[in-house]
Every structure is written in C-alpha cells, then in structure tokens.
Design an enzyme around this catalytic site. Structure first.
Site, PDB file in Angstrom:
ATOM      1  N   ALA A 252       0.817  -1.214   0.000  1.00 12.17           N
ATOM      2  CA  ALA A 252       0.000   0.000   0.000  1.00 12.17           C
ATOM      3  C   ALA A 252       0.847   1.259   0.000  1.00 12.17           C
ATOM      4  O   ALA A 252       0.451   2.294  -0.543  1.00 12.17           O
ATOM      5  CB  ALA A 252      -0.927  -0.006   1.212  1.00 12.17           C
ATOM      6  N   SER A 253       2.041   1.194   0.602  1.00 12.85           N
ATOM      7  CA  SER A 253       2.844   2.414   0.721  1.00 12.85           C
ATOM      8  C   SER A 253       3.801   2.637  -0.435  1.00 12.85           C
ATOM      9  O   SER A 253       4.327   3.731  -0.598  1.00 12.85           O
ATOM     10  CB  SER A 253       3.644   2.382   2.033  1.00 12.85           C
ATOM     11  OG  SER A 253       4.510   1.272   2.052  1.00 12.85           O
TER      12      SER A 253
ATOM     13  N   ASP B  39       9.066  -2.539  18.085  1.00 12.95           N
ATOM     14  CA  ASP B  39       8.366  -3.485  17.211  1.00 12.95           C
ATOM     15  C   ASP B  39       9.289  -4.644  16.825  1.00 12.95           C
ATOM     16  O   ASP B  39       9.413  -5.005  15.659  1.00 12.95           O
ATOM     17  CB  ASP B  39       7.837  -2.778  15.961  1.00 12.95           C
ATOM     18  CG  ASP B  39       6.671  -3.529  15.309  1.00 12.95           C
ATOM     19  OD1 ASP B  39       6.045  -4.361  15.993  1.00 12.95           O
ATOM     20  OD2 ASP B  39       6.393  -3.278  14.135  1.00 12.95           O
TER      21      ASP B  39
END
Length: 422
Positions: A162-163, A272
């Site tokens: 998507a990016s 993360d």
C-alpha cells in the site's frame, strides 16, 4: 512482510494467520477502553464495598482510538502523563477577637465556614502532530536534491504494498546492489512516521541495522529511499518453514541484541521487535529493520503510547502503563519463543483474546521447556519478566551463558537457502 512498514521490503508469503490491520473503526481502540473501564469499575466497586459508603467518582472519558497501521500494529493516542494539580494556599494568619465579656474567640471559628473550591486539575500538554507541509519541509532538508535516475538502474521488483514498491537496483558504474523503495509521498497516510524512520536510519548506523544510504524527492511526490539489500529475506520465512537448533537461535539473538544495545545506548526504543523485522543476508547476516515505531526517550524517562504488534507487545504496554526500553527485551523473548515454536504465543487466538491474555496472564507458557537447555530457559525467563524493573537489559543478556552456545552465522546459510529455493 513488505506491507508491514513504510520502509520494509519483502517478497514472501507468510503461511501463518495474518496479523490484524487496526482501523479507526475497528474494535481495537474500543477494546482498550473497555478493558481499562472494566478494571477501573472493579477497583471502584471493591473500594465502595470495603468502605461501606459511596462517593462521587472521577472517571476520565475514554478517548483512545487505535490508529490504522498497515503492518498490523497498534497505536493509541491516549496519554497517561501525570496531571498537574493546582491549589490555593491556605491563610495561616488566623486572628483572635474578643467579645463583650472579654472572652477571646478564634476569628476563623466565629465566622461561617466557607466551602473551598476543589483543586483544578490541568492536563499535561502534548506535542502537536506535524502538518503535511511541515513534514514535507523537514523531508526536503534530508533528501538528496539531485535526480536519482542517472545513478540507480532498476533491475527487478521485489515487493509491492500500500505504501509503495521496492526494487533491486544496481549502482551505476559499480557492482553494488541496493534496495530502493519508491513511494508517492503525497498519498502516504502516515507521513510523520515515515519521516521518523528516515531520520533514525540516517542518524544511527550499525552493522546489525538495515542501513539507510540516501533518499530523493522527485517532483515533490516521488520519494526514493535507498538502503541495504539483504537477499535472504526475513527471519519469519526461516522460522515458519524450518527448525533452528539452540546454537542457531543463540546466533540470531546475539546479533539482534547487538543492534538493540546500540539503539538503547542512544536512548532509542525500537518498539516493534519480531521476526518480520529481522532481515537475513545470504552469508548469514542478521539485521534489524523497520524503524517507523522508534522513539527517542531521555535517560530515566518513560513513554506511554500504545505502539507495536499485539502478539509481541509487553504487558506494561497493553496495560497502558508507562514504559522504557525494556519493552524491546520482552519482544525479543517472544521472538525467541517464535523461533522455538514457529509462531508467537496466542497467534491461534483471536487478536482481542490474545491482548487480554497477555495483559492479564503476563508471562506466556514455554511449551517446550523440558526440551530446552537450562541456559536457554534462564535466558527466556530473564526476558519475560512481567515487572520491567526486574527484566534483563541488553548488557546482561549479551553476557548471558546461553549466547556462548551461538554457532557461526554461516550455520544459518543452508536454512536461508532452503527457504529461498522453495
């Protein structure tokens, strides 16, 4: 993995259940509020019963909403910064007055009592989010103003999400190979997170981090980010499709700890850590990537933003407590379990139930404890301490006896090749 981050690149299809994408209208934000409200309700009920009386309750309104993150991670904008309490100073100069019989009476006692106003609680201010224009201005200060088309020759596409799209590229006039991610900057939903990642990658370089090389902004929209290319893919492929022994697991953990030690020494919390964010080279290199959630904190201070990927999150984050760099140690311990079992704890549970179990139960069960060496069990125990104050740090873990079992990184090569050839 590629869709996991504004900066990640990948080319694999994970066979495990997909991690949830958190949307503004998803149940994540409501769930966090619900759990917090229920716990508060239980505390209030207990207090009321024990005291035998009731009193007005101060219950802050729930305003936390999970922001949508393309990598299945969760962010909450709720802050638990301490409120500042303001109160008026009491007047200590009480004077006595006499009545007609010569008796003295305290003036404060003689006058009718005036009810005091409750103290005013002022919420701590928070940093305003950068506007798109401000992000663009800061980005222009970072990027190379030249045109990259003459320097990099695109060879093949290795990821799309998507990016943006990721390519393998050759550097003109050399045999160097790099990864280039091209993104339409104006349509990026998380521009500030992307800016943060570029800043962190540019400022902090280490052999165990996927290093930033340079970036370009063509025509104010075509953003190029050039970085190290690791042909071996990410650790998740190896974890899901093969079984590593303790020596190989120790080797991976040791390399990750070197990167975390470097980041923590510079007051950077990754936030993360998981196998998706560990990239491998065909020679056995191990590097951490995805700096989008990184945060820089002052030594001794803590943060309170709910950030990360749920299955790897520490209890203090899920319980909305303030936290520091020790959250990375917990996530590293979960990643170690991932390398043992092929997946993190609770992955087969629904995401909401997994969050509840982590928040309420704390340390997960080590399913294969009886098969592991005492050194490995102790390493896991030191990582997965619920109280972060008692949890190990990178200095302790880098000296841990378990890491003495680490095999050469070349021992990973056959496993990386086996996965790449499938």
């Amino acid at each position: 993995m590629f869709q996991n981050s504004p900066m990640m690149y990948d080319w694999w299809n994970d066979t495990r259940p997909k991690q949830p994408t958190i949307g503004v209208l998803s149940p994540w934000g409501a769930y966090f509020n619900h759990i917090g409200n229920e716990l508060l309700h239980l505390k209030i009920t207990s207090s009321t019963v024990s005291s035998g009386c009731s009193s007005p309750l101060h219950h802050s309104s729930a305003r936390s909403v999970g922001n949508s993150l393309s990598n299945g991670s969760v962010v909450s904008t709720t802050s638990s910064d301490g409120d500042v309490q303001l109160s008026n100073k009491e007047n200590s100069n009480d004077k006595s007055v006499g009545d007609k019989n010569g008796n003295t009476t305290n003036k404060a006692a003689a006058e009718p009592a005036v009810s005091e106003e409750p103290p005013v609680r002022v919420r701590a201010s928070h940093r305003e989010k950068l506007s798109d224009t401000e992000v663009l201005d800061q980005l222009r200060e970072i990027v190379n103003p030249c045109n990259p088309l003459g320097k990099y020759e695109m060879k093949k596409q290795i990821g799309v999400g998507a990016s943006g799209t990721v390519f393998v590229a050759h550097v003109a006039g050399s045999s160097d190979v790099v990864a280039v991610k091209r993104m339409a900057f104006k349509t990026q939903p998380k521009k500030e997170m992307l800016l943060t990642e570029i800043k962190v990658m540019k400022q902090y370089r280490h052999p165990n981090l996927v290093n930033y090389i340079e970036s370009y902004l063509v025509d104010a929209d075509d953003l190029w980010v050039v970085m190290d290319y690791l042909e071996g893919g990410n650790l998740t492929d190896v974890v899901v499709k093969t079984e590593l022994d303790e020596g190989q697991i120790a080797a991976v953990l040791q390399e990750c700890l070197k990167a975390l030690h470097f980041l923590h020494r510079h007051s950077i919390v990754h936030r993360d850590i998981k196998s998706d964010n560990v990239l491998l080279g065909m020679n056995g290199e191990v590097k951490l990537t995805d700096m989008g959630f990184c945060a820089q904190i002052q030594p001794g201070s803590k943060r309170d933003t709910v950030v990360g990927t749920p299955y790897w999150m520490s209890p203090e984050i899920l319980n909305k407590k303030q936290y520091n760099y020790k959250v990375d140690i917990w996530s590293l311990g979960i990643m170690a379990l991932e390398m043992i079992d092929g997946e993190p704890p609770y992955l087969r549970e629904t995401p909401l139930k997994a969050i509840y179990l982590i928040a309420q139960n704390g340390k997960p069960e080590i399913k294969q404890r009886d098969r592991l060496s005492s050194e490995f069990n102790n390493f896991l125990d030191r990582c997965l301490v619920v109280d972060p104050d008692n949890r190990a740090d990178t200095t302790e873990l880098l000296a841990h006896p378990f890491l003495k079992k680490a095999k050469p990184l070349s021992s990973l090569v056959p496993y990386i090749r086996a996965v790449r050839e499938k």
